[in-house]
Design an enzyme around this catalytic site. Structure first.
Site, PDB file in Angstrom:
ATOM      1  N   HIS A  87      -1.717  66.443 -30.424  1.00 28.64           N
ATOM      2  CA  HIS A  87      -2.192  65.112 -30.827  1.00 28.64           C
ATOM      3  C   HIS A  87      -2.721  65.146 -32.262  1.00 28.64           C
ATOM      4  CE1 HIS A  87      -2.011  62.915 -26.932  1.00 28.64           C
ATOM      5  NE2 HIS A  87      -2.124  64.129 -26.419  1.00 28.64           N
TER       6      HIS A  87
ATOM      7  N   TRP B  22      -9.201  65.289 -15.809  1.00 27.61           N
ATOM      8  CA  TRP B  22      -8.601  63.954 -15.908  1.00 27.61           C
ATOM      9  C   TRP B  22      -7.314  63.819 -15.094  1.00 27.61           C
ATOM     10  CZ3 TRP B  22      -3.844  62.588 -18.243  1.00 27.61           C
ATOM     11  CH2 TRP B  22      -3.170  63.624 -18.890  1.00 27.61           C
TER      12      TRP B  22
ATOM     13  N   TRP C 259      -8.635  54.758 -23.301  1.00 25.17           N
ATOM     14  CA  TRP C 259      -7.612  55.057 -24.304  1.00 25.17           C
ATOM     15  C   TRP C 259      -7.069  53.720 -24.810  1.00 25.17           C
ATOM     16  CZ3 TRP C 259      -7.959  59.937 -25.558  1.00 25.17           C
ATOM     17  CH2 TRP C 259      -8.370  60.863 -24.593  1.00 25.17           C
ATOM     18  N   THR C 260      -6.874  53.601 -26.120  1.00 26.06           N
ATOM     19  CA  THR C 260      -6.679  52.269 -26.690  1.00 26.06           C
ATOM     20  C   THR C 260      -5.265  52.013 -27.220  1.00 26.06           C
ATOM     21  OG1 THR C 260      -7.547  53.024 -28.824  1.00 26.06           O
ATOM     22  CG2 THR C 260      -9.122  52.036 -27.281  1.00 26.06           C
TER      23      THR C 260
ATOM     24  N   TYR D 128     -10.115  55.787 -15.361  1.00 23.40           N
ATOM     25  CA  TYR D 128      -9.319  55.407 -16.526  1.00 23.40           C
ATOM     26  C   TYR D 128      -9.339  53.892 -16.674  1.00 23.40           C
ATOM     27  CZ  TYR D 128      -7.537  59.734 -18.428  1.00 23.40           C
ATOM     28  OH  TYR D 128      -7.441  60.932 -19.084  1.00 23.40           O
TER      29      TYR D 128
ATOM     30  N   GLU E  84      -2.261  68.127 -23.375  1.00 22.88           N
ATOM     31  CA  GLU E  84      -0.891  67.663 -23.594  1.00 22.88           C
ATOM     32  C   GLU E  84      -0.187  68.363 -24.754  1.00 22.88           C
ATOM     33  OE1 GLU E  84      -1.062  63.182 -21.742  1.00 22.88           O
ATOM     34  OE2 GLU E  84      -1.523  63.393 -23.878  1.00 22.88           O
TER      35      GLU E  84
ATOM     36  N   ASP F  24      -8.281  52.168 -19.148  1.00 23.27           N
ATOM     37  CA  ASP F  24      -7.115  51.574 -19.815  1.00 23.27           C
ATOM     38  C   ASP F  24      -6.085  51.107 -18.797  1.00 23.27           C
ATOM     39  OD1 ASP F  24      -6.891  54.317 -19.285  1.00 23.27           O
ATOM     40  OD2 ASP F  24      -5.246  54.582 -20.696  1.00 23.27           O
TER      41      ASP F  24
ATOM     42  N   ASP G  61      -6.477  61.537 -33.422  1.00 26.64           N
ATOM     43  CA  ASP G  61      -5.282  61.630 -32.598  1.00 26.64           C
ATOM     44  C   ASP G  61      -4.091  61.462 -33.526  1.00 26.64           C
ATOM     45  OD1 ASP G  61      -3.358  61.308 -30.294  1.00 26.64           O
ATOM     46  OD2 ASP G  61      -5.227  61.174 -29.171  1.00 26.64           O
TER      47      ASP G  61
END
Length: 775
Positions: free
Chosen positions: A280, A409, A484-485, A434, A343, A436, A207
């Site tokens: 990304h 998603w 997602w972190t 999700y 995205e 996160d 990413d």
């Protein structure tokens, strides 16, 4: 057909012997997660001893010994029992394992447990492996101990189990790009996934914040792209200054990843690698800027000050990416290769001479069609190498590649569209999958990206949308939980976000026979003891407990009431901020709030805190008094009601989507409090939230005015210049000369239109207000 009396008696006897002992189980008495399709209990139990043997019908099948290995190894460690194989069946105290076409589903299995033997039947070794996972859950929890446990009888209750998964794809995604996660944690996650019968780990390897895959051909991807300068959330790439920088990051060697793939295979888990494209991609373009677009004048963007986020569509880019994918496919044998496709802003594509020429040469009418060209060209290469691509649902834009599978998603719409077009779909909508997102409204929750996805929400999910026909529904191959972190820098916090929500998703994707939520909870709570053996930092939010307040109409006493407390569980509370335990006060009804306190309410199960919620209270002249708003808050941010701004409860310090913060978009805050009588006041404290990345800004100014009649107000305090770069809570205390007043009016002027170059540019800013204190 006529049956003689003696035959009738014989038939009845056979029915009694073989079927009467088995009863359908509708309660939670069998604690298996995910819940099997069918369980029939019987009398007695099978006891594993030092003399117990295992018999394989297909003794030469190595995969069978791999499938049974978790039972063999755990018995050795925890029980000191060596489960040896035998060339022929014993008369009693044996475990038999057979592969048979009698089991129709690929991952299905049958288990017949009686006091003399255990018979496992499955179509494939994977089915045997899942049968073993069920057996392990029927053994005492000490079977998961990493060391020898004394004085335990290793018995399994007699029963028959018939089971198979509802969906073929049962997965989790781990983003190791935003934050590098140690190799050992990846193996630990594989172990935990295997226990809950999940079969796919999707690794998000690249990413803009980091490149984690070692490329032999392009070494700067890890020399530069794997490390970013300074703090964990800083995404600056400046190679020239690196000798003096503190670097943050890491990467996995190809040798490590091959080892991980092999380890996952022993748990019947497939690892799907994801290489981001076309967007990304800042980490890659920091290392190799020649694959970025040109500006509108045909010149390269300044490096390293203007590192780009999207690949150019030049031929050399495709050479680079196919080289990378060649290396990736040599490490990962998975049928699927994830190429993202999400995205992409395509801003540079609209200006880049190379991309504009590409559109002209390929007769493409839009940049969306150019993205479709990009994805189709990559897919063709992947297909030529015998693999298939997966992408996020943006790959639908401009036309979908012929054999692509879609991960939906952005809700379910993309998945529905893809299924109607005849494509396979993996569902992963944000509202349910999700991880996160926050999982509780508890203010003590660690920072997260936003949203709210509770355990109950995850469990309620059904991956096949009602809009699809039966045939279209068959294209929904399963579901995946994504982590997602961006806000999750450590393995411990990753565990906190995954568990127990991933367990709920495991049940969603496995169990056709899905049980009521309270039955799931009754199985989940004992399962947590197994997670304790692995030192998993799971969340203690099993229920949907909330703390509400009200003012008693007779005594005018402010009271706090816990709601959502499940029946049959012990609930305790503290008022000093401590976590509740059995030595705390038992909750029996509303709690009187008599000062500034931190109330913690928790559920205790087996002497363990399994859920807790916290609220901080402040008592002042404004608390619980009648209040009025000139403009109501947004319906999306009004959970606490229009009086939440003076109900005595403090909202979260690090999030604005709990039950206490009130939000306005493009509007001022103007609220008036009636103190009931004219009183001396000299301080008003207001609480605002600031997070420009989410369009949330501090007000331009705040004023306080007072009145005795509620009509004629006099301004007594005003503060300006309130903008700040610091995210989160900002408490604004305004002191003034003592004034006598019954009514207090607070006005906060919203920021206005968000300036160019910021998130949400051109849109009205949001203003968030929490508790107002009058003293």
């Amino acid at each position: 057909m006529t049956i003689s009396v003696s035959k009738r008696i014989l038939a009845a006897f056979i029915f009694f012997v073989f079927f009467a002992p088995f009863q359908h189980v509708f309660s939670q008495s069998v604690n298996i997660i995910p819940y099997p399709q069918s369980i029939k209990k019987a009398a007695g139990e099978f006891v594993i001893k030092n003399t117990t043997k295992i018999f394989y019908y297909q003794a030469d099948n190595h995969e069978l010994t791999v499938a049974v290995a978790p039972l063999v190894l755990k018995l050795q460690k925890a029980a000191g029992i060596t489960l040896r194989s035998t060339g022929k069946k014993k008369h009693n105290n044996f475990i038999a394992v057979e592969l048979t076409d009698r089991i129709s589903q690929t991952e299905g299995y049958h288990i017949n447990i009686n006091p003399d033997s255990i018979k496992i039947e499955a179509r494939t070794p994977a089915g045997v492996f899942y049968a073993i996972q069920s057996l392990l859950q029927l053994l005492p929890v000490d079977i998961e101990s990493p060391s020898l446990v004394q004085n335990i009888s290793w018995k399994i209750p007699a029963m028959m189990i018939e089971d198979a998964p509802a969906f073929a794809y049962r997965g989790l995604m781990l983003d190791v790009a935003r934050h590098y996660m140690p190799y050992d944690f990846l193996e630990k996650m594989i172990d935990l996934m295997a226990m809950q019968k999940m079969n796919t780990l999707h690794l998000h390897l690249t990413d803009s914040q980091g490149w984690r895959f070692e490329s032999k051909k392009y070494p700067k991807l890890t020399q530069i792209g794997a490390y970013r300068k300074g703090t964990p959330l800083n995404a600056t790439y400046d190679y020239a200054s690196r000798p003096n920088d503190t670097l943050y990051g890491g990467y996995y060697t190809q040798e490590q990843l091959r080892k991980l793939v092999a380890y996952a295979q022993t748990k019947f888990i497939t690892i799907i690698p994801e290489i981001e494209m076309p967007a990304h991609s800042k980490s890659a373009l920091a290392a190799y800027p020649q694959f970025a677009c040109l500006d509108s004048t045909g010149k390269a963007f300044a490096y390293p000050s203007q590192i780009q986020d999207e690949y150019c569509t030049k031929d050399s880019t495709f050479t680079f990416l196919t080289d990378i994918l060649t290396e990736v496919m040599a490490v990962f044998p998975s049928q699927y290769i994830h190429i993202a496709g999400d995205e992409a802003s395509k801003v540079n594509w609209r200006k880049c001479p190379i991309c504009l020429k590409r559109m002209k040469d390929e007769n493409l009418n839009s940049v969306d069609e150019l993205q479709s060209y990009f994805i189709k060209r990559i897919e063709k290469f992947v297909n030529e190498n015998g693999r298939s691509v997966i992408g996020w649902d943006e790959i639908l834009e401009g036309g979908l590649a012929s054999n692509a599978t879609v991960m939906s998603w952005r809700g379910e719409a993309g998945g529905i569209e893809a299924a109607k077009l005849g494509h396979k779909v993996i569902m992963t909508p944000g509202d349910y999958c999700y991880f996160d997102h926050y999982q509780s409204i508890d203010p003590s929750e660690p920072p997260a990206i936003g949203g709210l996805t509770t355990l109950a929400q995850v469990y309620s999910y059904h991956p096949i949308p009602a809009e699809l026909t039966t045939e279209q529904g068959k294209l929904i191959t399963g579901a995946q939980g994504n982590l997602w972190t961006e806000y999750i820098p450590t393995p411990s916090q990753a565990e906190y976000m995954y568990f127990p929500r991933s367990i709920a998703l495991a049940e969603v994707t496995w169990s056709d026979n899905k049980q009521p939520y309270d039955q799931f909870i009754s199985r989940l709570l004992p399962y947590l003891k197994r997670l304790d053996q692995y030192n998993v930092n799971y969340s203690r939010h099993m229920f949907d407990i909330k703390i509400n307040t009200f003012v008693d109409s007779a005594s005018h006493q402010l009271k706090a009431q816990a709601v959502g407390v499940p029946n049959g569980y012990d609930v305790y509370y503290t008022t000093d901020g401590a976590r509740p335990s059995r030595s705390s006060t038992r909750y029996t009804g509303p709690v009187n709030i008599n000062g500034n306190v931190q109330l913690n309410v928790g559920v205790i199960y087996n002497n363990q805190l399994v859920d807790a919620v916290q609220k901080s209270f402040t008592l002042n002249k404004a608390t619980g008094r009648p209040s009025f708003l000139k403009t109501p808050p947004s319906k999306s941010y009004n959970k606490g009601g229009e009086h939440a701004w003076n109900n005595g409860i403090l909202g979260s310090d690090n999030r604005f989507n709990d039950d206490e913060w009130l939000g306005w978009s493009g509007q001022d805050f103007e609220g008036t409090i009636d103190l009931g009588t004219s009183q001396d006041i000299n301080t008003v404290t207001t609480r605002f939230f600031n997070k420009p990345s989410d369009w949330v800004y501090m007000p331009l100014w705040v004023s306080v005015s007072v009145s005795d009649n509620g009509t004629d107000f006099t301004e007594v305090a005003k503060k300006t210049d309130l903008q700040t770069d610091k995210d989160g809570l900002h408490e604004l205390k305004m002191a003034f000369n003592t004034a006598k007043a019954r009514y207090v009016k607070i006005i906060a002027k919203y920021y206005g239109t968000i300036l160019k170059g910021n998130a949400g540019e051109g849109n009205p800013a949001w203003l968030f207000v929490d508790e107002v204190k009058v003293e």
